[in-house]
Design a protein around this motif. Sequence first.
Motif, short mmCIF file in Angstrom:
data_model
loop_
_atom_site.label_atom_id
_atom_site.label_comp_id
_atom_site.label_asym_id
_atom_site.label_seq_id
_atom_site.Cartn_x
_atom_site.Cartn_y
_atom_site.Cartn_z
N HIS A 100 0.83 -1.20 0.00
CA HIS A 100 0.00 0.00 0.00
C HIS A 100 0.87 1.26 0.00
O HIS A 100 1.72 1.44 0.87
N TRP B 274 -7.84 6.37 3.30
CA TRP B 274 -8.55 5.42 4.15
C TRP B 274 -9.17 6.13 5.36
O TRP B 274 -8.70 7.18 5.81
N MET C 85 -3.21 5.08 1.16
CA MET C 85 -3.69 4.93 2.54
C MET C 85 -4.21 6.24 3.10
O MET C 85 -5.04 6.24 4.01
N LEU D 139 -7.24 2.38 8.96
CA LEU D 139 -5.80 2.51 9.16
C LEU D 139 -5.35 1.71 10.38
O LEU D 139 -4.40 0.92 10.32
#
Length: 765
Positions: A91, A99, A96, A104
């Motif tokens: 990732h 997210w 991320m 997370l």
Amino acid sequence: MRSVAHKAYTGPSGGWGSVKSLGTILNREGALLSGPLVLERQNKVDGFQCVSCAWPKPAKPLPFEFCENGAKATAWEITTHRATPAFFQTHTVSKMLGWADYDLEQAGRITQPLRYDSASDRYLEVSWAEAFADIGKRLQGVQDREKVVFYSSGRTSNEASYIYGLFARLFGNNNLPDSSNMCHETTSVALPESIGVPVGTTILEDFAKCDCLFFFGQNAGSNSPRMLHELEDASKRGVPIISYNPLKERGLERFTNPQSPAEMLTLHETRISSQYHQVKAGGDLAALTGICKRLFEMDDEARRSGGQPIFDDAFIRDHTHGFETFVDWLRHQIWEDLEQESGLSRSAFAATAAVYAKSTAAMAIYGMGLTQHRAGVQTIQMLVNLLLLKGNIGKEGAGICPVRGHSNVQGQRTVGITEKPELVPFDKLKTQYGFEPPEKTGLNTVEVVEELLAGKLAAFIGLGGNFARAIPDQGRTDRCWGGLDLTVHITTKLNRSHLLPGKVSYILPVLGRTEIDKRETGPQALSMEDSTSCIHGSRGVRPPAGKHLKSEVEVVAQIAMATLDHNPKVPWEGWMADYTTIRASIGETYPENFYDYDRRMWEPGGFHRKLPARDREWKTKTGKANFITPKGLDEDSDLKKRGPDALRLITLRSNDQFNTTIYGYSDRFRGIEGTRMVVFMNRDDIARFGLAEGEEITMVTQSNDGHHREASGFQVVPYDIPSGCIGAYYPETNLLLPIGHYAEGSKTPAAKSIPITIKRGLVAA
């Protein structure tokens, strides 16, 4: 976006709802088998201190001395999920960053040190030795030492906090902001002026001796649920519990004790609040003024008729200053103004005053519902005024009780985590460690954000926490982190702060509090201070989540040794090897409170540090407790100028979170399932704005600083909240909070009363 499922919750706090919630998170974290064994040692004398809130650990703990949210915090830490280097290879940081906070942290415990690689936009594995050496070299290269920030989360132990504060000062600054700046700095400013100490004066045993309890802006059911046991006992003794809070919170209404088989089987509920007054956001100062004004009327009536005075005349005469000025100001306050500012009726003040007048030992409990307001300092001082009228400071069963959030946010301050040099015994540090501590006041949280926005910071070290997500003005600050030369995050799990790297950025994974910390001299213990200024020992009870994890103490010491010139008086290596030597050093710096530290911290119930106000010793400028007269009653005078469409936003925590840590999408007590993107509104306001339940709105901050702030996609939920006020979850609404909107005197962000307007649907910036 998750759609809202809103169904009013009719059950009590505690009860089977807590049991079900605990089972859900233990199962999700893969801890159904291991979790109960770990939880059995939580808050026990020979076990570990709760990772969550700072409520006291009793001398005689219950068989299960944990609450629903404390158990969630433990499950979150002992999770079987792992964020390995392979996870970070999969990732990118950019991916991320989109997210949710929950997703997370659900990646699990980070297992190895990582360094950000801008070419691949990924965090890559790095050795500890390489990380320490590079961080030290880069810190050494910072020419202006004032441009480095040493932030710490409130969960960090006394031992790690002490050496971290020393590291910052040896480096050359007092830039030691912490989570207290964001929540209870208002307390630390207000109480010293009033009673000469920066913390509360009550202890756990006072709950069994009081005959009246006040609650202002504190939600025990979600933020400190173990307190409900004391409240249940008080209620059963017939103690009146009077609550002032904008929202009806179930934990302040009724409670079923999950540790009582009889109550669980019979579904018995205990009434908590005997009076519940829904004060509007920012109206607490006016409400307290109304209570005090009514008390003066009652006292006047009693004296005229030859009855017993209501006030403690001897205490006021011998122990206080400023009474006459306060009386004169109070008599000039107009009832209609107090009603308008508080959103309450005169009869509400009278009902409260009637109960308080009959009491002999009253406690006042408050939380961030008071501290996170522009008038927060004045409001807390008015609450102290209320107590002083009847001598309710410095006697059993009475006193002021600020409820801290993070489990050691108060202890950190006690051992030196502060930006204020005057709060640290520099003379002792100078003698102990042979250096000249920096005298310049450091940066607090608001000032760090201001420097960040101005592009003036060079490096940021975060000892725990999720600083970037917790601060105001996120929409502006997120873009600034990349300009720093170095960011270092000492942590257990992934969060949003880690995804805003500087030019060089490290993630350094550490042991959690539940885990055994084994050093050359054997397993180590740590210590923390609770909300009542009581210090407790804490021992980890389970194996570490990974073989490469290090303790916070070791990580701080290793970075310090890599950064600083050798100083033979600073035993970094000895401290790493044996934490009893850190406690010995703390005892040398703070002998009044930390003598015989190692033995006393294991006493059942811990040991209390000295609080002069509890003994009616007033360390104030006047030498007495001070009645402090407010400047005025208005929380935000500009709000009235913004017209009838202006609202006050109250930021809230759900039942499924702790600070920025999100455990799930269930806020059981408020009836919310499946989302956090909701806004709680009074039904009259919904009708006034022509909205419908479930409709999406955009909130727009009303500010005069020239910056546009908005947050979209919040679904309307009808709720029992005062008209003119709305509520929404933190930290999703932090981008609406201007950096300049803070408590006067303390700079605590005023997150409980943000001026906003609303618009239908999505609005382009």
